[in-house]
Design an enzyme around this catalytic site. Structure first.
Site, short mmCIF file in Angstrom:
data_model
loop_
_atom_site.label_atom_id
_atom_site.label_comp_id
_atom_site.label_asym_id
_atom_site.label_seq_id
_atom_site.Cartn_x
_atom_site.Cartn_y
_atom_site.Cartn_z
N SER A 11 0.85 -1.19 0.00
CA SER A 11 0.00 0.00 0.00
C SER A 11 0.88 1.24 0.00
O SER A 11 1.65 1.47 0.94
CB SER A 11 -0.90 0.02 1.23
OG SER A 11 -1.49 1.30 1.35
N HIS A 34 -1.22 -1.30 -4.20
CA HIS A 34 -2.50 -0.92 -3.60
C HIS A 34 -2.54 0.60 -3.40
O HIS A 34 -1.65 1.17 -2.77
CB HIS A 34 -2.63 -1.66 -2.27
CG HIS A 34 -3.93 -1.49 -1.57
ND1 HIS A 34 -5.05 -2.24 -1.88
CD2 HIS A 34 -4.31 -0.68 -0.55
CE1 HIS A 34 -6.05 -1.90 -1.08
NE2 HIS A 34 -5.62 -0.94 -0.27
N ASP A 36 -4.72 3.66 -1.95
CA ASP A 36 -5.82 4.01 -1.06
C ASP A 36 -6.34 5.40 -1.38
O ASP A 36 -5.67 6.41 -1.12
CB ASP A 36 -5.35 3.96 0.40
CG ASP A 36 -5.14 2.53 0.87
OD1 ASP A 36 -6.08 1.73 0.75
OD2 ASP A 36 -4.03 2.21 1.35
N MET A 38 -8.87 8.18 -0.41
CA MET A 38 -9.72 8.59 0.72
C MET A 38 -10.18 10.02 0.51
O MET A 38 -9.39 10.88 0.10
CB MET A 38 -8.91 8.51 2.02
CG MET A 38 -8.27 7.16 2.28
SD MET A 38 -7.58 7.10 3.94
CE MET A 38 -6.68 5.55 3.88
N HIS A 67 -8.31 1.13 -4.02
CA HIS A 67 -9.22 0.90 -2.89
C HIS A 67 -9.90 2.23 -2.58
O HIS A 67 -9.28 3.11 -1.98
CB HIS A 67 -8.41 0.37 -1.70
CG HIS A 67 -9.22 0.19 -0.45
ND1 HIS A 67 -8.63 0.00 0.79
CD2 HIS A 67 -10.56 0.17 -0.22
CE1 HIS A 67 -9.57 -0.13 1.71
NE2 HIS A 67 -10.75 -0.02 1.13
N MET A 69 -12.07 4.55 -0.66
CA MET A 69 -12.76 4.83 0.60
C MET A 69 -13.41 6.19 0.43
O MET A 69 -12.96 7.20 1.01
CB MET A 69 -11.76 4.79 1.76
CG MET A 69 -11.34 3.37 2.11
SD MET A 69 -9.78 3.27 3.00
CE MET A 69 -8.67 3.30 1.61
N MET A 138 -11.65 -5.71 5.37
CA MET A 138 -10.80 -4.88 6.22
C MET A 138 -10.49 -5.64 7.50
O MET A 138 -11.40 -6.18 8.14
CB MET A 138 -11.50 -3.57 6.59
CG MET A 138 -11.76 -2.61 5.44
SD MET A 138 -10.33 -2.08 4.48
CE MET A 138 -9.25 -1.40 5.74
N GLY A 143 -9.23 3.78 7.09
CA GLY A 143 -8.95 5.21 7.26
C GLY A 143 -7.50 5.58 7.43
O GLY A 143 -7.07 6.62 6.95
N PHE A 144 -6.75 4.73 8.10
CA PHE A 144 -5.36 5.06 8.38
C PHE A 144 -4.48 3.81 8.30
O PHE A 144 -4.92 2.72 8.69
CB PHE A 144 -5.21 5.69 9.78
CG PHE A 144 -5.93 7.00 9.90
CD1 PHE A 144 -5.31 8.19 9.52
CD2 PHE A 144 -7.24 7.04 10.33
CE1 PHE A 144 -5.99 9.40 9.60
CE2 PHE A 144 -7.94 8.25 10.42
CZ PHE A 144 -7.31 9.43 10.05
N GLY A 145 -3.23 4.00 7.85
CA GLY A 145 -2.27 2.92 7.87
C GLY A 145 -1.69 2.77 9.27
O GLY A 145 -1.92 3.59 10.15
N GLY A 146 -0.97 1.68 9.48
CA GLY A 146 -0.25 1.49 10.73
C GLY A 146 -1.08 1.07 11.93
O GLY A 146 -0.60 1.11 13.06
N ASP A 176 -6.85 -6.42 4.24
CA ASP A 176 -6.21 -5.10 4.26
C ASP A 176 -6.25 -4.54 5.67
O ASP A 176 -7.33 -4.33 6.22
CB ASP A 176 -6.96 -4.18 3.28
CG ASP A 176 -6.32 -2.81 3.16
OD1 ASP A 176 -5.24 -2.57 3.73
OD2 ASP A 176 -6.93 -1.96 2.47
N GLY A 177 -5.05 -4.30 6.22
CA GLY A 177 -4.95 -3.66 7.53
C GLY A 177 -4.16 -4.49 8.52
O GLY A 177 -4.58 -5.57 8.90
N GLY A 178 -2.99 -3.98 8.89
CA GLY A 178 -2.19 -4.65 9.91
C GLY A 178 -1.57 -5.96 9.46
O GLY A 178 -1.21 -6.80 10.29
N GLY A 198 1.01 -2.13 4.05
CA GLY A 198 1.56 -0.79 3.93
C GLY A 198 2.83 -0.64 4.74
O GLY A 198 3.94 -0.70 4.21
N SER A 199 2.67 -0.48 6.05
CA SER A 199 3.84 -0.23 6.89
C SER A 199 4.82 -1.41 6.88
O SER A 199 6.03 -1.21 6.98
CB SER A 199 3.42 0.13 8.31
OG SER A 199 2.32 -0.64 8.73
C1 DX5 Z 1 -6.27 1.78 5.49
C2 DX5 Z 1 -5.87 1.29 4.15
C3 DX5 Z 1 -4.78 0.30 4.13
C4 DX5 Z 1 -3.48 0.73 4.77
C5 DX5 Z 1 -2.84 -0.49 5.33
O1 DX5 Z 1 -7.57 2.25 5.49
O2 DX5 Z 1 -6.95 0.73 3.46
O3 DX5 Z 1 -4.53 -0.12 2.79
O4 DX5 Z 1 -2.59 1.34 3.90
O5 DX5 Z 1 -1.72 -0.09 6.05
P1 DX5 Z 1 -1.04 -1.11 7.08
O6 DX5 Z 1 -0.56 -2.29 6.28
O7 DX5 Z 1 0.08 -0.30 7.64
O8 DX5 Z 1 -2.08 -1.47 8.08
ZN ZN Z 2 -6.48 -0.16 1.48
#
Ligand code: DX5
Ligand code: ZN
Length: 220
Positions: A11, A34, A36, A38, A67, A69, A138, A143-146, A176-178, A198-199
């Site tokens: 991501s 990927h 995102d 938003m 993706h 959002m 999800m 909404g947010f990475g990390g 997607d997420g964590g 992502g992270s």
């Molecule tokens: C959050 C995004 C994710 C995000 C994942 O809403 O949809 O794609 O980038 O980031 P990580 O892998 O750090 O959770």
């Molecule tokens: Zn995403």
């Protein structure tokens, strides 16, 4: 249909937005990239939109997995397909007519993806699955990475996997997420075949190596 070949999709939300072409290149060997999108309405965060996706499409050979959002995907989603995204996922929570949007996406040449957020049950969508090419579950609140992976949400992955297998559907099941080296195996075991990270990718010294490690962990 049984699980498809493992895909890892870094991501770019966790990348340096001033250097997106270089950041895509740093993740060489990725299956999808990927993206995102938003809009500060469906989610409080604001990222990027169609002009950036068009530029990124010209700057990388890695297929783009958008993706969305955003509110009003009926108005905006098809533009991402026309821009050349391989897959466009929009949120089930943002429309009363997901099947119509899926049809438009397929007609515009992309895969059609249904994204399901943290607090949304999957059961109402099981009968619609054959209209989609991908389902994105999800494993955090969008909404947010990390953010930290929520293992309880894998129950939804299991439910979708059972429905795909029962009807022999050709659908990629994306999480997607964590997702990281500690969590990806549980997601794969639950039935996911496509993994957004992502992270875990862009926080690594060598993003391409991080992608290879994740793919190996997720591949039985
Ligand atoms: C959050 C995004 C994710 C995000 C994942 O809403 O949809 O794609 O980038 O980031 P990580 O892998 O750090 O959770
Ligand atoms: Zn995403």
């Amino acid at each position: 249909m049984a699980k498809q070949q493992t895909y890892v999709a870094p991501s770019i939300l966790s990348a340096d937005f001033a250097r997106l072409a270089d950041e895509a290149a740093a993740a060489h060997g990725s299956d999808w990239l990927h993206v995102d999108v938003m809009d500060n309405h469906y989610v409080p965060n604001l990222t990027l939109g169609l002009p950036v996706v068009k530029s990124l499409k010209a700057a990388t050979d890695i297929p783009l997995d958008c993706h969305l959002m955003i509110e009003n995907p009926d108005r905006w989603a098809v533009g991402y397909a026309e821009a050349g995204a391989v897959n466009v996922s929009f949120h089930a929570e943002t429309t009363d007519n997901p099947v119509a949007i899926a049809k438009d996406l397929r007609a515009a040449g992309s895969l059609a993806g249904l994204a399901i957020d943290r607090d949304t049950p999957v059961e109402p969508y099981l009968s619609l699955l054959r209209n989609f090419d991908t389902v994105l579950i999800m494993t955090i609140k969008a909404g947010f990475g990390g953010q930290a992976f929520i293992p309880e949400l894998l129950a939804k992955v299991r439910t979708i996997r059972r429905a795909i297998d029962a009807d022999d559907l050709s659908i990629r099941l994306e999480v997607d997420g964590g997702i990281n080296t500690d969590t990806i195996e549980a997601a794969a075991e639950a039935g996911a075949d496509t993994f957004v990270a992502g992270s875990a990718v862009y926080g690594a010294d060598d993003p391409a190596e991080a992608v290879r490690r994740l793919r190996a962990l997720a591949t039985p």
